[in-house]
Design an enzyme around this catalytic site. Structure first.
Site, PDB file in Angstrom:
ATOM      1  N   HIS A 308       0.859  -1.191   0.000  1.00 39.69           N
ATOM      2  CA  HIS A 308       0.000   0.000   0.000  1.00 39.69           C
ATOM      3  C   HIS A 308       0.891   1.235   0.000  1.00 39.69           C
ATOM      4  O   HIS A 308       1.944   1.248   0.608  1.00 39.69           O
ATOM      5  CB  HIS A 308      -0.880   0.016   1.266  1.00 39.69           C
ATOM      6  CG  HIS A 308      -2.039   0.938   1.167  1.00 39.69           C
ATOM      7  ND1 HIS A 308      -1.936   2.283   1.402  1.00 39.69           N
ATOM      8  CD2 HIS A 308      -3.320   0.711   0.807  1.00 39.69           C
ATOM      9  CE1 HIS A 308      -3.110   2.854   1.222  1.00 39.69           C
ATOM     10  NE2 HIS A 308      -3.965   1.921   0.859  1.00 39.69           N
ATOM     11  N   ASP A 366      -7.966  -5.219  -0.017  1.00 38.18           N
ATOM     12  CA  ASP A 366      -8.467  -6.059  -1.119  1.00 38.18           C
ATOM     13  C   ASP A 366      -8.116  -7.527  -0.978  1.00 38.18           C
ATOM     14  O   ASP A 366      -8.602  -8.350  -1.754  1.00 38.18           O
ATOM     15  CB  ASP A 366      -7.897  -5.530  -2.443  1.00 38.18           C
ATOM     16  CG  ASP A 366      -8.464  -4.155  -2.764  1.00 38.18           C
ATOM     17  OD1 ASP A 366      -7.666  -3.206  -2.903  1.00 38.18           O
ATOM     18  OD2 ASP A 366      -9.699  -4.036  -2.815  1.00 38.18           O
TER      19      ASP A 366
HETATM   20  C1  SDX Z   1      -6.180   0.209  -2.795  1.00 34.79           C
HETATM   21  O1  SDX Z   1      -4.427   4.695  -1.840  1.00 34.79           O
HETATM   22  C2  SDX Z   1      -5.349   4.073  -1.252  1.00 34.79           C
HETATM   23  O2  SDX Z   1      -5.756   4.425  -0.172  1.00 34.79           O
HETATM   24  C3  SDX Z   1      -5.944   2.900  -2.016  1.00 34.79           C
HETATM   25  C4  SDX Z   1      -6.947   2.033  -1.272  1.00 34.79           C
HETATM   26  C5  SDX Z   1      -8.217   2.793  -0.979  1.00 34.79           C
HETATM   27  O3  SDX Z   1      -8.929   2.395  -0.043  1.00 34.79           O
HETATM   28  O4  SDX Z   1      -8.558   3.714  -1.765  1.00 34.79           O
HETATM   29  O5  SDX Z   1      -6.387   1.611  -0.047  1.00 34.79           O
HETATM   30  C6  SDX Z   1      -7.332   0.818  -2.096  1.00 34.79           C
HETATM   31  O6  SDX Z   1      -5.919   0.574  -3.901  1.00 34.79           O
HETATM   32  C7  SDX Z   1      -5.348  -0.815  -2.079  1.00 34.79           C
HETATM   33  C8  SDX Z   1      -4.135  -1.313  -2.937  1.00 34.79           C
HETATM   34  C9  SDX Z   1      -4.656  -2.412  -3.877  1.00 34.79           C
HETATM   35  N1  SDX Z   1      -3.619  -2.770  -4.864  1.00 34.79           N
HETATM   36  C10 SDX Z   1      -3.001  -3.959  -4.830  1.00 34.79           C
HETATM   37  O7  SDX Z   1      -3.162  -4.789  -3.946  1.00 34.79           O
HETATM   38  C11 SDX Z   1      -2.072  -4.208  -6.014  1.00 34.79           C
HETATM   39  C12 SDX Z   1      -0.741  -4.784  -5.514  1.00 34.79           C
HETATM   40  N2  SDX Z   1      -0.034  -3.720  -4.769  1.00 34.79           N
HETATM   41  C13 SDX Z   1       0.961  -2.956  -5.508  1.00 34.79           C
HETATM   42  O8  SDX Z   1       0.653  -2.737  -6.857  1.00 34.79           O
HETATM   43  C14 SDX Z   1       1.475  -1.760  -4.716  1.00 34.79           C
HETATM   44  O9  SDX Z   1       1.776  -2.202  -3.450  1.00 34.79           O
HETATM   45  C15 SDX Z   1       0.630  -0.519  -4.617  1.00 34.79           C
HETATM   46  C16 SDX Z   1       0.192  -0.020  -5.946  1.00 34.79           C
HETATM   47  C17 SDX Z   1      -0.563  -0.759  -3.769  1.00 34.79           C
HETATM   48  C18 SDX Z   1       1.484   0.570  -3.946  1.00 34.79           C
HETATM   49  O10 SDX Z   1       2.484   0.887  -4.833  1.00 34.79           O
HETATM   50  P1  SDX Z   1       3.616   1.963  -4.438  1.00 34.79           P
HETATM   51  O11 SDX Z   1       3.290   2.671  -3.189  1.00 34.79           O
HETATM   52  O12 SDX Z   1       3.887   2.781  -5.658  1.00 34.79           O
HETATM   53  O13 SDX Z   1       4.805   1.042  -4.065  1.00 34.79           O
HETATM   54  P2  SDX Z   1       5.964   0.678  -5.049  1.00 34.79           P
HETATM   55  O14 SDX Z   1       5.371   0.221  -6.327  1.00 34.79           O
HETATM   56  O15 SDX Z   1       6.914   1.820  -5.062  1.00 34.79           O
HETATM   57  O16 SDX Z   1       6.587  -0.576  -4.303  1.00 34.79           O
HETATM   58  C19 SDX Z   1       7.682  -0.418  -3.406  1.00 34.79           C
HETATM   59  C20 SDX Z   1       8.470  -1.720  -3.546  1.00 34.79           C
HETATM   60  C21 SDX Z   1       8.878  -2.018  -4.981  1.00 34.79           C
HETATM   61  O17 SDX Z   1      10.015  -2.837  -4.938  1.00 34.79           O
HETATM   62  P3  SDX Z   1      11.502  -2.114  -5.036  1.00 34.79           P
HETATM   63  O18 SDX Z   1      11.465  -1.255  -6.279  1.00 34.79           O
HETATM   64  O19 SDX Z   1      11.642  -1.336  -3.760  1.00 34.79           O
HETATM   65  O20 SDX Z   1      12.466  -3.284  -5.141  1.00 34.79           O
HETATM   66  O21 SDX Z   1       7.620  -2.822  -3.150  1.00 34.79           O
HETATM   67  C22 SDX Z   1       7.400  -3.680  -4.277  1.00 34.79           C
HETATM   68  C23 SDX Z   1       7.748  -2.878  -5.511  1.00 34.79           C
HETATM   69  O22 SDX Z   1       8.163  -3.730  -6.561  1.00 34.79           O
HETATM   70  N3  SDX Z   1       6.000  -4.048  -4.241  1.00 34.79           N
HETATM   71  C24 SDX Z   1       5.553  -5.284  -4.482  1.00 34.79           C
HETATM   72  C25 SDX Z   1       4.170  -5.214  -4.270  1.00 34.79           C
HETATM   73  N4  SDX Z   1       3.827  -3.952  -3.925  1.00 34.79           N
HETATM   74  C26 SDX Z   1       4.965  -3.238  -3.920  1.00 34.79           C
HETATM   75  N5  SDX Z   1       6.191  -6.420  -4.841  1.00 34.79           N
HETATM   76  C27 SDX Z   1       5.401  -7.511  -5.016  1.00 34.79           C
HETATM   77  N6  SDX Z   1       4.069  -7.528  -4.821  1.00 34.79           N
HETATM   78  C28 SDX Z   1       3.404  -6.398  -4.449  1.00 34.79           C
HETATM   79  N7  SDX Z   1       2.091  -6.388  -4.263  1.00 34.79           N
END
Ligand code: SDX
Length: 431
Positions: A308, A366
């Site tokens: 998140h 989710d």
């Molecule tokens: C919602 O914003 C809100 O409040 C949203 C929400 C709401 O109520 O409105 O809470 C609802 O959208 C919840 C999130 C649902 N999405 C998912 O579950 C999809 C999977 N999650 C990811 O796509 C991700 O965690 C996000 C999009 C939720 C957050 O992305 P960020 O903050 O941009 O984080 P990032 O992409 O910069 O990740 C940081 C690191 C990265 O690795 P490094 O580059 O540091 O090596 O964490 C890794 C990412 O690759 N990473 C993951 C991951 N999420 C982040 N690696 C594997 N699996 C994941 N799910």
């Protein structure tokens, strides 16, 4: 130098500017950077707005490190246990919990706006039988503008309140119609004698051929899920609603833009993506392989329902939903659902893995919600519609706050231009 300011110095020019610090009730204070461009000639750069406050708001507070979520100051755990979705909708809109009289009046108002214009039904005939329900919801919510655009004066508080009541009331009816189109059954009209969640269940599952009994377990679980999704400060879809609303467009068009943004798998579309991921993983024995895929930078696969932007601790909503998930599946004699077992094992394994621990990637709202929706008989591609339904009071409350905030102007971010330098046109015969 005042303690209420931050000084920024441009080392190239030696120029400095004192920027005011603005402090809120909870959470980090903000540096007001509105004068930076005028004083120093720089834009600020923050792709994804990871540390940028787009507005001030009284509605919702999140502490991502502590895993805290407050709606108008009330902890989500207390609201999920003691409140109802309509009472939370009132709280988000008006700022305080209603008196019994106020709640009755609000409930009556919402109930009396659940019908949609009969011609709206025809819109669904235009969709192919397998149209994605989020495509239908986004289109039909936007079409509400066609019925009300001329009667909306967004500068009139009564008109804004009427729009809010209408959209909260009509979302379940539109969702029900989309569902019936999806399953090829006749539309079901709202029944004013039913509660908000019971009305939704009836519009989803009742058929002319048989009596439909509302399951109280399903009714209560659905109401709680709607509470948990009701608002979440400036997430992507709410920010979209605000940006659209800042142009003065009507609230139905702004909410439709929020539906479109929510649909993305990185946002509200994640609940559908979690179930599809669990279907793909299939068996606990495959979990290590998928954990490795999630960690592989060259593999686009992400563990859906994990991570998140704000929560770097457990999403408090996920904690509540996980408990409800076990309760609902027990009550529906589905406690041995293989996908629930798979989800629990996936969570256990991920939370022991350094990659997830180091990046503070925990289950979010989710991760478990889809398992409850599935247990209630809702098809996977319909999950995000229910997220949109829950988020509607949050979206419309944030829209109202935007319209009433005299600091707010049309949203118009700038950019760091990295394209071609200025150059002259080359005639075709010289290329
Ligand atoms: C919602 O914003 C809100 O409040 C949203 C929400 C709401 O109520 O409105 O809470 C609802 O959208 C919840 C999130 C649902 N999405 C998912 O579950 C999809 C999977 N999650 C990811 O796509 C991700 O965690 C996000 C999009 C939720 C957050 O992305 P960020 O903050 O941009 O984080 P990032 O992409 O910069 O990740 C940081 C690191 C990265 O690795 P490094 O580059 O540091 O090596 O964490 C890794 C990412 O690759 N990473 C993951 C991951 N999420 C982040 N690696 C594997 N699996 C994941 N799910």
């Amino acid at each position: 130098m005042s303690k209420d300011t931050v000084t920024v110095t441009d080392n190239a020019s030696g120029k400095s500017v004192e920027l005011p610090i603005r402090t809120g009730t909870h959470g980090p204070a903000t540096i007001d950077i509105q004068s930076v461009y005028k004083e120093l000639g720089y834009f600020t750069y923050d792709p994804g707005f990871t540390s940028t406050a787009s507005c001030r708001s009284d509605i919702t507070f999140i502490d991502g490190d502590q895993g805290i979520l407050l709606y108008r100051g009330y902890p989500i755990e207390q609201l999920a246990e003691k409140s109802s979705f309509l009472e939370v909708s009132y709280l988000l809109m008006y700022g305080d919990l209603p008196t019994p009289k106020e709640l009755d009046a609000f409930t009556t108002n919402i109930t009396n706006h659940t019908m949609v214009n009969e011609s709206l039904k025809d819109f669904f005939d235009g969709f192919h039988y397998n149209a994605h329900p989020m495509a239908m919801l986004t289109a039909v919510v936007s079409s509400l503008s066609a019925f009300y655009h001329d009667s909306i004066d967004i500068n009139d508080p009564d008109s804004r309140e009427l729009c809010a009541h209408r959209i909260i009331a009509k979302m379940p009816t539109i969702a029900g119609a989309a569902f019936k189109h999806l399953v090829g059954e006749p539309f079901v009209y709202p029944q004013n004698r039913l509660s908000y969640p019971a009305n939704l269940l009836n519009m989803l599952f009742s058929r002319p051929s048989e009596k439909y009994e509302i399951n109280p377990v399903a009714e209560k679980a659905l109401d709680q899920l709607l509470i948990l999704h009701a608002d979440h400060e400036q997430n992507a879809s709410t920010s979209t609603v605000r940006l659209a609303g800042s142009t003065g467009t009507n609230p139905f068009a702004a909410i439709a833009s929020g539906c479109a943004a929510l649909w993305g798998p990185a946002h509200g579309g994640a609940n559908e993506a979690v179930l599809r991921m669990l279907e793909e993983i299939g068996d606990v024995s495959n979990v290590p392989q998928y954990i490795a895929k999630a960690k592989d930078k060259d593999d686009p696969f992400r563990l859906m329902g994990f991570g998140h932007r704000v929560y770097k601790n457990y999403d408090p909503r996920a904690t509540i939903i996980r408990e409800t998930c076990h309760e609902v599946l027990d009550a529906l004699n589905m406690a041995n659902d293989p996908q629930l077992e798979l989800a629990v094992r996936l969570e256990e394994i991920a939370l022991q893995d350094d990659y997830f621990v180091e990046r503070k990637l925990y289950p979010n709202v989710d991760f478990y919600s889809g398992l409850i929706y599935k247990a209630l008989g809702i098809p996977t591609q319909f999950f995000t519609v229910l997220f949109a339904l829950g988020r509607t009071p949050g979206w419309i409350s944030q829209w109202m706050e935007l319209v009433e905030d005299n600091e707010q102007r049309i949203g118009r971010p700038r950019q760091l231009y990295t394209g071609a330098a200025k150059r002259d046109y080359i005639p075709l015969d010289q290329r």
